[in-house]
Design an enzyme around this catalytic site. Structure first.
Site, PDB file in Angstrom:
ATOM      1  N   CYS A  95       0.823  -1.196   0.000  1.00 50.84           N
ATOM      2  CA  CYS A  95       0.000   0.000   0.000  1.00 50.84           C
ATOM      3  C   CYS A  95       0.869   1.264   0.000  1.00 50.84           C
ATOM      4  O   CYS A  95       1.469   1.586  -1.011  1.00 50.84           O
ATOM      5  CB  CYS A  95      -0.985  -0.022   1.168  1.00 50.84           C
ATOM      6  SG  CYS A  95      -2.362   1.151   0.985  1.00 50.84           S
ATOM      7  N   HIS A 222      -3.574  -5.633   1.152  1.00 48.67           N
ATOM      8  CA  HIS A 222      -2.881  -5.851   2.422  1.00 48.67           C
ATOM      9  C   HIS A 222      -2.853  -7.332   2.822  1.00 48.67           C
ATOM     10  O   HIS A 222      -3.786  -7.816   3.465  1.00 48.67           O
ATOM     11  CB  HIS A 222      -3.578  -5.069   3.533  1.00 48.67           C
ATOM     12  CG  HIS A 222      -3.368  -3.596   3.478  1.00 48.67           C
ATOM     13  ND1 HIS A 222      -2.391  -2.949   4.203  1.00 48.67           N
ATOM     14  CD2 HIS A 222      -4.020  -2.631   2.780  1.00 48.67           C
ATOM     15  CE1 HIS A 222      -2.450  -1.645   3.969  1.00 48.67           C
ATOM     16  NE2 HIS A 222      -3.425  -1.426   3.102  1.00 48.67           N
ATOM     17  N   GLU A 224      -0.958  -8.600   5.113  1.00 46.72           N
ATOM     18  CA  GLU A 224      -0.781  -8.661   6.570  1.00 46.72           C
ATOM     19  C   GLU A 224      -2.107  -8.531   7.307  1.00 46.72           C
ATOM     20  O   GLU A 224      -2.185  -8.807   8.512  1.00 46.72           O
ATOM     21  CB  GLU A 224       0.205  -7.585   7.035  1.00 46.72           C
ATOM     22  CG  GLU A 224      -0.352  -6.198   7.247  1.00 46.72           C
ATOM     23  CD  GLU A 224      -0.698  -5.458   5.955  1.00 46.72           C
ATOM     24  OE1 GLU A 224      -1.235  -4.331   6.047  1.00 46.72           O
ATOM     25  OE2 GLU A 224      -0.440  -5.982   4.853  1.00 46.72           O
TER      26      GLU A 224
END
Length: 261
Positions: A95, A222, A224
């Site tokens: 990002c 994302h 994560e």
């Protein structure tokens, strides 16, 4: 060998702890290091095997998302980053980290040039912040080591400036020919589609690219944020594996370092 990962932090980066945890779960020694410590040489990039630039809103997205962070890294640590790449190490930008990477010229890295900006990420076509889950398809011709073994993946996006654009048609042609395009936004049936499946209006529905080596990788979604089944929006209604699909990206990086010490 336990790979060592530097998770960049400071100045508005706010996904550093999740990224640190993902790499730890994947088996790495993961440490958050403030950008100032690298610039002041109290910490050395060369001591690590993987550099991760997490998501967030570095410097409040002033000027443009990731631009100030890009300049801070390029003009203070550019030589160290180039050496890091030249020695075969890995860089992951997520990002805001991806935004910084393209704006400092690290990606797409045509012909080993990691200093010339050829692409950028700009305001979403919707004119607003997009926070949704997206379907992504992997380019199986890509050399990207982070997406090894992944054909498709479902991940969240959360950004206001995620529209991938190119300088000209020649750049897009080079991205396609060199298999720099790694992930593309898809609809639920696996087809290229418009909004909201492509949440920002990116050219060619591009969500992620890598350099020619496959070791330098940037993505808007994302991974994560999907480490465990309970991160998935349908976890109370669907049968899902205990581990979130995003973890494979981190495991691939750790495994690569172990196999290529």
């Amino acid at each position: 060998m336990i790979p060592k990962v530097l998770i960049l932090t400071g100045f508005g980066i706010n996904c550093d702890m999740e990224t640190q945890h993902a790499f730890r779960v994947a088996g790495a020694q993961s440490e958050r290091v403030h950008l100032t410590d690298l610039i002041n040489r109290t910490r050395n990039l060369s001591d690590f095997d993987i550099l991760a630039l997490p998501g967030g809103f570095s410097f409040g997205d002033d000027i443009a998302s990731g631009k100030v962070l890009a300049n801070m890294i390029k003009y203070n640590l550019g030589g160290q980053v180039q050496e890091f790449i030249d020695t075969g190490k890995l860089i992951l930008g997520i990002c805001n980290g991806f935004q910084a990477m393209v704006k400092m010229g690290l990606l797409p890295g045509f012909n080993g040039d990691y200093s010339t900006q050829e692409v950028t990420l700009t305001f979403n076509d919707s004119g607003r912040f997009e926070d949704r889950w997206v379907h992504l398809k992997t380019n199986q011709n890509s050399k990207c080591i982070f997406t090894k073994g992944i054909e498709s993946i479902y991940l969240p996006v959360r950004h206001g400036e995620g529209k991938f654009v190119v300088k000209n048609s020649d750049v897009l042609a080079r991205l396609r020919k060199g298999s720099h395009i790694v992930l593309q936004y898809m609809d639920g049936a696996g087809n290229l589609a418009g909004y909201p499946f492509n949440p920002n209006g990116s050219v060619d529905s591009i969500a992620a690219i890598c350099d020619e080596t496959g070791r330098v990788f940037g993505m808007m979604p994302h991974p994560e944020a999907f480490q465990h089944r309970t991160n998935h929006p349908g976890w109370t209604r669907e049968e899902l594996p205990e581990e979130g699909a995003g973890m494979q990206i981190f495991r691939n990086a750790v495994e690569y370092v172990r196999e290529n010490p």
